[in-house]
Structure formats: C-alpha cells, structure tokens
Design an enzyme around this catalytic site. Structure first.
Site, PDB file in Angstrom:
ATOM      1  N   VAL A 169       5.160   2.306   5.110  1.00  6.93           N
ATOM      2  CA  VAL A 169       5.570   1.827   3.792  1.00  6.93           C
ATOM      3  C   VAL A 169       5.159   2.922   2.817  1.00  6.93           C
ATOM      4  CG1 VAL A 169       5.410   0.012   2.067  1.00  6.93           C
ATOM      5  CG2 VAL A 169       5.194  -0.553   4.502  1.00  6.93           C
ATOM      6  N   THR A 214       3.630   0.318  -6.521  1.00  5.94           N
ATOM      7  CA  THR A 214       4.425   1.490  -6.888  1.00  5.94           C
ATOM      8  C   THR A 214       5.538   1.109  -7.853  1.00  5.94           C
ATOM      9  OG1 THR A 214       3.961   2.429  -4.706  1.00  5.94           O
ATOM     10  CG2 THR A 214       5.725   3.451  -5.975  1.00  5.94           C
ATOM     11  N   TYR A 233      -0.771  -7.273   3.304  1.00  6.45           N
ATOM     12  CA  TYR A 233      -1.047  -5.963   2.723  1.00  6.45           C
ATOM     13  C   TYR A 233      -2.547  -5.779   2.561  1.00  6.45           C
ATOM     14  CZ  TYR A 233      -0.528  -2.116  -0.726  1.00  6.45           C
ATOM     15  OH  TYR A 233      -0.581  -0.917  -1.407  1.00  6.45           O
ATOM     16  N   LYS A 273       0.689  -4.210   6.471  1.00  4.79           N
ATOM     17  CA  LYS A 273       0.654  -2.874   5.866  1.00  4.79           C
ATOM     18  C   LYS A 273      -0.810  -2.497   5.709  1.00  4.79           C
ATOM     19  CE  LYS A 273       1.722  -0.327   1.624  1.00  4.79           C
ATOM     20  NZ  LYS A 273       2.255  -0.415   0.238  1.00  4.79           N
TER      21      LYS A 273
END
Length: 310
Positions: free
Chosen positions: A218, A62, A149, A177
């Site tokens: 998240v 992001t 992740y 995540k």
C-alpha cells in the site's frame, strides 16, 4: 500466545480480485487554490492508477481523510465510484468515535466499492481488549473485505498479536497493512496470524518484506510513479531485487523528508499532475523549501522505468 476467542469465527470470503492486486495507491486528495477539492484532477489521478493496474485507497492519511469534512468524504467516494474504473476501490475508516465510524461504513456499504481500510483508533492507545472490541464492531458493520492498518507512528500503539489472532477468521477480515517499519513485527504477525494476508505499508521496505511473505504494497510513492512502483513491487515479489537498491530507498526517503503527503504533492505539482501543491491545515507545502533533490530522484526513477521496458 494466548488467543482471545470471539463468538463469531467463520471463514474468510473475500473478493478474489483483491488477492490479485499487488499494489494499492493511497491516493492523495488534490486541492484547488481556494482549498476546495479538485475533482477534474482527482479523475485523472484515479484513471492513471487504474491504467497502471493499481488498486486505489481513498481518504487514508495520504489522502488527508481526517482533514476533510464528512460531506467532502462522501463526495470523493461517490465521485470515484461513478468513474466505473477497473481498479478496485478501498475506503479508509479512521478516527476515534466508534459510532461515527460505523455510520460511515454503513453509508459506504451502499456504494460499489471493494474493501475497507480499518485504522487503529487514534490518540486513545487501547489495549488488547479495546482493540479487539473496536475492530470486531467495524468488521461486523462492513459488507466488504477489510484490511486492518497497523501504524503505531500515527495511532500511538501497535495492533497486538492477540487482537489480530482474535479477528483474523472473521468473514470480513481479509488483510493487514503493516506500517510499523519493524521487520520483527511483520515476522510475528506472519507466525501467529497465518490466516490474514500481509501488505507492506512501507514503500522502501518492500524488497525485504516480500521475503517475509507480504502479498503486496500500500504505497505513497505510486501517486507520482504509478507504473514504476507497480514494476518495483512485481520485481520485489519475484525476488529480483538487483538494481532496486539504493535507488528506491533514496527516492522514498525524498518523499518522506517532511510529513507525508507534503513532498509527493509538491512533486506531483512540479510534474503538472495536479494544479496546486496545497494541503489542509495543519499540513502545508511551505514546509518543503527546496525540491531539487526530489526532482533528481524523480528523474532517476523515470530513467529506471525506461530501462525496464528494454
């Protein structure tokens, strides 16, 4: 399932602050008209996240981390660290070249951060052994707790259950995540890897995944709605989901109608939170021609937040 054994199996010693942070904002990187980093806007965004009680993730997908130069990455982390915010800071580690990632961790170990976000290696699609070696090397290099992740839509392959089993008791392996969008994948991680904290990487699935035992979110949408998203996560974790559907589902869909973080940057620009909607190539705000539905969702979320205060 068979579990690959590591030579190093020691207890987790994570920062207690991390366990109380239910929402981490995967912060965007604001840019100026000339494409340079907009540090004044970055300061205001970081402060607003801290004021909302949210943790901050720097340089993730992001934040367009892989589109930034290594010098820019260092400047961003050092800049936010110098703000001395109350919010915990997590720094993303992502790419393909292991030595570069270890060097990046070694540099960040000297800074006052709280954690790392360790992405799966991109493009190569390693198997269980390769994944285990990759994450083990990064965990060994880190001086702070690490959140792995799982994002197969970007890495091309999921983190194997056996890989997570192998590293979950490493002293720096704190959390995962989970952004596969697959509820069964979450349940499998929960069943076979009970020693690792799970966080949703899917904003819209938070009410569902809260029931599956995730500890928080998240988030992308908390960039534009820091306080509202925090409230959304609190309600999800408390099982108070009345009024969340389809409001949040529709809002999140709007923020992902084209590649993220294009819509969130466009909306933040419309709301005068950042000076431009610009992104680094190959992403561009020109992909989003009509933002009327995005603005409509923004209005509904803000109205919802007002009702929560009554």
């Amino acid at each position: 399932m068979n579990q690959i054994k590591l030579s190093k199996k020691i207890s987790l010693t994570a920062n207690p602050t991390l366990h109380h942070t239910i929402l981490w904002t995967a912060l965007i990187t604001p840019l100026l008209d000339d494409g340079q980093i907009d540090f004044p806007s970055l300061k205001q965004l970081a402060i607003s996240q801290s004021d909302a009680g949210n943790g901050i993730v720097l340089l993730g997908s992001t934040g367009e981390g892989l589109a930034l130069t290594s010098q820019e990455q260092v400047k961003i982390v050092e800049f936010v660290c110098q703000l001395s915010l109350s919010a915990p800071l997590m720094v993303a580690v992502g790419g393909y070249q292991l030595t570069e990632q270890i060097n990046w961790i070694t540099a960040c170990n000297k800074l006052p951060i709280s954690a790392y976000l360790l992405g799966s290696p991109i493009y190569s699609k390693p198997g269980v052994i390769g994944q285990t070696q990759w994450f083990s090397a990064l965990l060994d290099a880190a001086n702070f707790p690490c959140m792995l992740y799982n994002v197969p839509s970007r890495s091309g392959v999921s983190i194997a259950i056996e890989t997570l089993q192998a590293v979950q008791n490493h002293q720096h392996c704190w959390a995962l995540k989970e952004a596969s969008g697959d509820l069964n994948q979450v349940l499998a991680y929960r069943q076979y890897c009970p020693d690792i904290a799970l966080y949703s990487g899917e904003d819209a699935m938070m009410p569902y995944l809260a029931q599956a035992g995730v500890k928080g979110l998240v988030s992308v949408c908390s960039n534009v709605w820091p306080a509202a998203t925090h409230q959304y996560v609190e309600l999800s974790l408390a099982g108070e989901t009345k009024g969340l559907f389809p409001l949040w589902q529709n809002a999140v869909d709007e923020l992902f109608q084209v590649a993220s973080p294009i819509p969130v940057k466009v909306l933040m620009h419309q709301n005068k939170m950042i000076n431009t909607p610009f992104l680094r190539a190959p992403l561009t705000h020109l992909e989003l021609n009509d933002c009327n539905s995005l603005l409509a969702s923004d209005k509904l979320i803000n109205q919802w937040l007002e009702t929560q205060a009554k």
